[in-house]
Design a protein around this motif. Structure first.
Motif, PDB file in Angstrom:
ATOM      1  N   LEU A 259       0.837  -1.197   0.000  1.00  0.00           N
ATOM      2  CA  LEU A 259       0.000   0.000   0.000  1.00  0.00           C
ATOM      3  C   LEU A 259       0.877   1.256   0.000  1.00  0.00           C
ATOM      4  O   LEU A 259       0.576   2.222  -0.704  1.00  0.00           O
ATOM      5  N   CYS A 260       1.956   1.236   0.773  1.00  0.00           N
ATOM      6  CA  CYS A 260       2.831   2.410   0.880  1.00  0.00           C
ATOM      7  C   CYS A 260       4.205   2.206   0.269  1.00  0.00           C
ATOM      8  O   CYS A 260       4.939   3.171   0.073  1.00  0.00           O
ATOM      9  N   HIS A 261       4.558   0.972  -0.037  1.00  0.00           N
ATOM     10  CA  HIS A 261       5.915   0.687  -0.514  1.00  0.00           C
ATOM     11  C   HIS A 261       5.916   0.110  -1.923  1.00  0.00           C
ATOM     12  O   HIS A 261       6.751  -0.745  -2.239  1.00  0.00           O
ATOM     13  N   SER A 262       4.981   0.566  -2.771  1.00  0.00           N
ATOM     14  CA  SER A 262       4.957   0.088  -4.160  1.00  0.00           C
ATOM     15  C   SER A 262       4.873   1.248  -5.146  1.00  0.00           C
ATOM     16  O   SER A 262       4.332   1.115  -6.237  1.00  0.00           O
ATOM     17  N   GLY A 263       5.384   2.394  -4.751  1.00  0.00           N
ATOM     18  CA  GLY A 263       5.426   3.535  -5.654  1.00  0.00           C
ATOM     19  C   GLY A 263       4.079   4.217  -5.799  1.00  0.00           C
ATOM     20  O   GLY A 263       3.126   3.941  -5.069  1.00  0.00           O
ATOM     21  N   SER A 286      -4.137   0.609  -8.407  1.00  0.00           N
ATOM     22  CA  SER A 286      -3.244  -0.128  -9.307  1.00  0.00           C
ATOM     23  C   SER A 286      -1.964   0.680  -9.499  1.00  0.00           C
ATOM     24  O   SER A 286      -1.958   1.908  -9.346  1.00  0.00           O
ATOM     25  N   PRO A 287      -0.851   0.022  -9.848  1.00  0.00           N
ATOM     26  CA  PRO A 287       0.421   0.734 -10.013  1.00  0.00           C
ATOM     27  C   PRO A 287       0.325   1.808 -11.093  1.00  0.00           C
ATOM     28  O   PRO A 287      -0.272   1.597 -12.142  1.00  0.00           O
ATOM     29  N   ASP A 288       0.940   2.929 -10.819  1.00  0.00           N
ATOM     30  CA  ASP A 288       0.939   4.038 -11.763  1.00  0.00           C
ATOM     31  C   ASP A 288       2.220   3.994 -12.607  1.00  0.00           C
ATOM     32  O   ASP A 288       2.866   5.009 -12.826  1.00  0.00           O
ATOM     33  N   TYR A 289       2.587   2.795 -13.043  1.00  0.00           N
ATOM     34  CA  TYR A 289       3.806   2.584 -13.805  1.00  0.00           C
ATOM     35  C   TYR A 289       3.738   1.181 -14.398  1.00  0.00           C
ATOM     36  O   TYR A 289       2.828   0.400 -14.081  1.00  0.00           O
ATOM     37  N   ASP A 290       4.698   0.834 -15.240  1.00  0.00           N
ATOM     38  CA  ASP A 290       4.759  -0.485 -15.852  1.00  0.00           C
ATOM     39  C   ASP A 290       5.550  -1.418 -14.949  1.00  0.00           C
ATOM     40  O   ASP A 290       6.770  -1.324 -14.844  1.00  0.00           O
ATOM     41  N   GLU A 291       4.858  -2.331 -14.288  1.00  0.00           N
ATOM     42  CA  GLU A 291       5.523  -3.223 -13.339  1.00  0.00           C
ATOM     43  C   GLU A 291       6.544  -4.138 -14.007  1.00  0.00           C
ATOM     44  O   GLU A 291       7.458  -4.637 -13.365  1.00  0.00           O
ATOM     45  N   SER A 292       6.376  -4.380 -15.302  1.00  0.00           N
ATOM     46  CA  SER A 292       7.261  -5.313 -15.993  1.00  0.00           C
ATOM     47  C   SER A 292       8.612  -4.685 -16.336  1.00  0.00           C
ATOM     48  O   SER A 292       9.550  -5.377 -16.710  1.00  0.00           O
ATOM     49  N   SER A 293       8.724  -3.368 -16.213  1.00  0.00           N
ATOM     50  CA  SER A 293       9.961  -2.690 -16.562  1.00  0.00           C
ATOM     51  C   SER A 293      10.687  -2.213 -15.312  1.00  0.00           C
ATOM     52  O   SER A 293      10.200  -1.340 -14.588  1.00  0.00           O
ATOM     53  N   LEU A 294      11.877  -2.754 -15.088  1.00  0.00           N
ATOM     54  CA  LEU A 294      12.654  -2.362 -13.921  1.00  0.00           C
ATOM     55  C   LEU A 294      13.075  -0.899 -14.001  1.00  0.00           C
ATOM     56  O   LEU A 294      13.316  -0.256 -12.984  1.00  0.00           O
ATOM     57  N   ASP A 298      11.537   2.896  -9.014  1.00  0.00           N
ATOM     58  CA  ASP A 298      12.535   3.690  -8.302  1.00  0.00           C
ATOM     59  C   ASP A 298      12.756   3.119  -6.910  1.00  0.00           C
ATOM     60  O   ASP A 298      11.829   2.599  -6.282  1.00  0.00           O
ATOM     61  N   VAL A 299      13.995   3.247  -6.443  1.00  0.00           N
ATOM     62  CA  VAL A 299      14.325   2.694  -5.125  1.00  0.00           C
ATOM     63  C   VAL A 299      13.575   3.406  -4.002  1.00  0.00           C
ATOM     64  O   VAL A 299      13.381   2.841  -2.924  1.00  0.00           O
ATOM     65  N   HIS A 300      13.160   4.653  -4.252  1.00  0.00           N
ATOM     66  CA  HIS A 300      12.402   5.378  -3.235  1.00  0.00           C
ATOM     67  C   HIS A 300      10.924   5.028  -3.349  1.00  0.00           C
ATOM     68  O   HIS A 300      10.260   5.374  -4.306  1.00  0.00           O
ATOM     69  N   GLY A 301      10.422   4.303  -2.376  1.00  0.00           N
ATOM     70  CA  GLY A 301       8.987   4.036  -2.315  1.00  0.00           C
ATOM     71  C   GLY A 301       8.520   2.818  -3.062  1.00  0.00           C
ATOM     72  O   GLY A 301       7.349   2.454  -2.968  1.00  0.00           O
ATOM     73  N   ASN A 302       9.392   2.135  -3.834  1.00  0.00           N
ATOM     74  CA  ASN A 302       8.907   0.956  -4.560  1.00  0.00           C
ATOM     75  C   ASN A 302       9.705  -0.292  -4.198  1.00  0.00           C
ATOM     76  O   ASN A 302      10.151  -1.043  -5.064  1.00  0.00           O
TER      77      ASN A 302
END
Length: 405
Positions: A259-263, A286-294, A298-302
């Motif tokens: 909830l808080c640590h996935s960007g 839902s994630p506000d980014y493409d989960e399949s692309s590393l 970002d290391v902050h929050g995800n």
């Protein structure tokens, strides 16, 4: 005469019995009321009562005391001399914003203030009280002020690595209005805050209906009924009316942290603070980014997305956040504890671990598995301006577990 004595004795016995009954009944009633009448400190819009986490100390003293020291619990606190990390001492209590404005940080009888002053003037442009501290101070802190019921972020923040006041991340390098605080911002820093704006994009909150920090109830659900039950049934050693992590599935445990640590996430139908432990997160956002692309993680929050992409995770049926983290304790800097977590999975009697890294480097890091396999990485999204005017990226430990050069 004899009959009269027996009559008096009988009356006395009956009176003693009546007095004893009512005395015991009153004690029992008092005992019961004491346990039932627990005053909530806040109430969720769904009717759930939040109680003071100090109530848990009676039965879980060490757990609560340890939790009070964690970054989670200290992520949202009333501003005072103990919680504000920035200095108010002379020569340490200023921030130069360009060559036109200087922020002075002052302590008064009524509290602590940020006061910007244009360099060609003698009086502050405004005096803003720091009412709330956001951030434990591990990396830094920001500060919020109440304007009636509006909650606003002040321009100056504190950065721990340089031990100095800084311009808040994302703020312009000139004097700017305080930024409205939205409910989604608070969802990851406090257990509950009631938005009374009528809109998720409003910044009005109920001052008395909020729960500071991430406390027991954020992860265990409402505990009032649990406390009442065990006060009334002290011999019942099986925990009742509380969510236990052992009862959750792997995905439910991950969702609790994600909830808080996935960007950044896009809301579906629910408002902030609607998700509860045991729910399915994808039904709420839902994630506000493409989960399949590393590259998008970002290391902050995800930490969640990076962990999911790690072989340690994909090759395990049980690995989740609490495999390595004890949410009840402050573990930052405890190298031996985290190393042991790695060894627990990677070492067996038949197959001891054989690290292929440079032996001299391994000695230098004191066999620090985390330093090599989860190094500090510069965040692409969390950048700040330090006092000399340079913009720097904040170092955050990656949760993409792997082999790095």
């Amino acid at each position: 005469m004899k009959k009269r004595v027996l009559y008096i004795i009988s009356i006395v016995i009956i009176l003693i019995g009546i007095i004893s009954y009512f005395t015991l009944h009153r004690k029992e009633s008092s005992y019961t009321n004491e346990y039932i009448e627990i005053t909530p400190i806040a109430t969720h819009i769904n009717g759930m009562d939040f109680i003071d986490s100090a109530t848990c100390i009676e039965c879980h003293a060490q757990i609560v005391k340890d939790h009070y020291k964690t970054a989670h619990f200290n992520s949202f606190q009333p501003a005072n001399k103990q919680t504000i990390k920035g200095s108010f001492e002379k020569d340490k209590n200023t921030l130069n914003l360009g060559d036109k404005v200087t922020f002075n940080f002052t302590e008064k009888d009524s509290g602590f203030y940020q006061e910007p002053i244009f360099n060609n003037q003698n009086t502050p442009f405004y005096s803003a009280k720091m009412d709330i501290v956001v951030g434990s101070g591990t990396k830094g802190q920001s500060y919020l002020m109440w304007n009636n019921n509006n909650l606003l972020q002040l321009q100056a923040s504190y950065f721990t690595p340089t031990n100095s006041w800084i311009n808040s991340p994302g703020a312009p390098d000139q004097l700017a209005p305080a930024r409205p605080v939205l409910e989604r911002c608070l969802e990851c820093h406090t257990t509950y805050a009631q938005n009374i704006s009528g809109s998720k994009n409003g910044s009005k909150f109920h001052k008395k209906n909020l729960v500071y920090g991430i406390d027991c109830q954020r992860c265990h659900g409402p505990v009032k009924k649990h406390v009442v039950h065990h006060k009334q049934n002290p011999n019942d050693k099986i925990a009742k009316h509380i969510i236990k992590y052992s009862s959750l599935s792997r995905q439910q445990r991950l969702d609790a942290c994600a909830l808080c640590h996935s960007g950044l996430r896009t809301e579906t139908t629910e408002r902030a603070f609607s998700f509860a432990i045991g729910d399915t997160l994808k039904k709420f956002s839902s994630p506000d980014y493409d989960e399949s692309s590393l590259e998008d993680l970002d290391v902050h929050g995800n930490q969640y997305g990076l962990l999911k992409a790690s072989k340690c995770f994909t090759n395990s049926n049980s690995l989740n956040c609490i495999t390595c983290h004890n949410p009840h304790k402050k573990e930052r800097g405890n190298i031996s504890s985290f190393n042991q977590k790695c060894m627990d999975c990677h070492t067996t009697i038949s197959k001891p671990i054989n690290c292929s890294g440079d032996k001299e480097e391994i000695k230098k890091t004191r066999n620090n598995c985390i330093q090599c396999h989860m190094p500090l990485v510069k965040s692409k999204t969390m950048k700040i301006q330090i006092p000399d005017g340079d913009e720097v990226s904040v170092d955050v430990r990656t949760h993409l577990i792997g082999i790095y050069k």
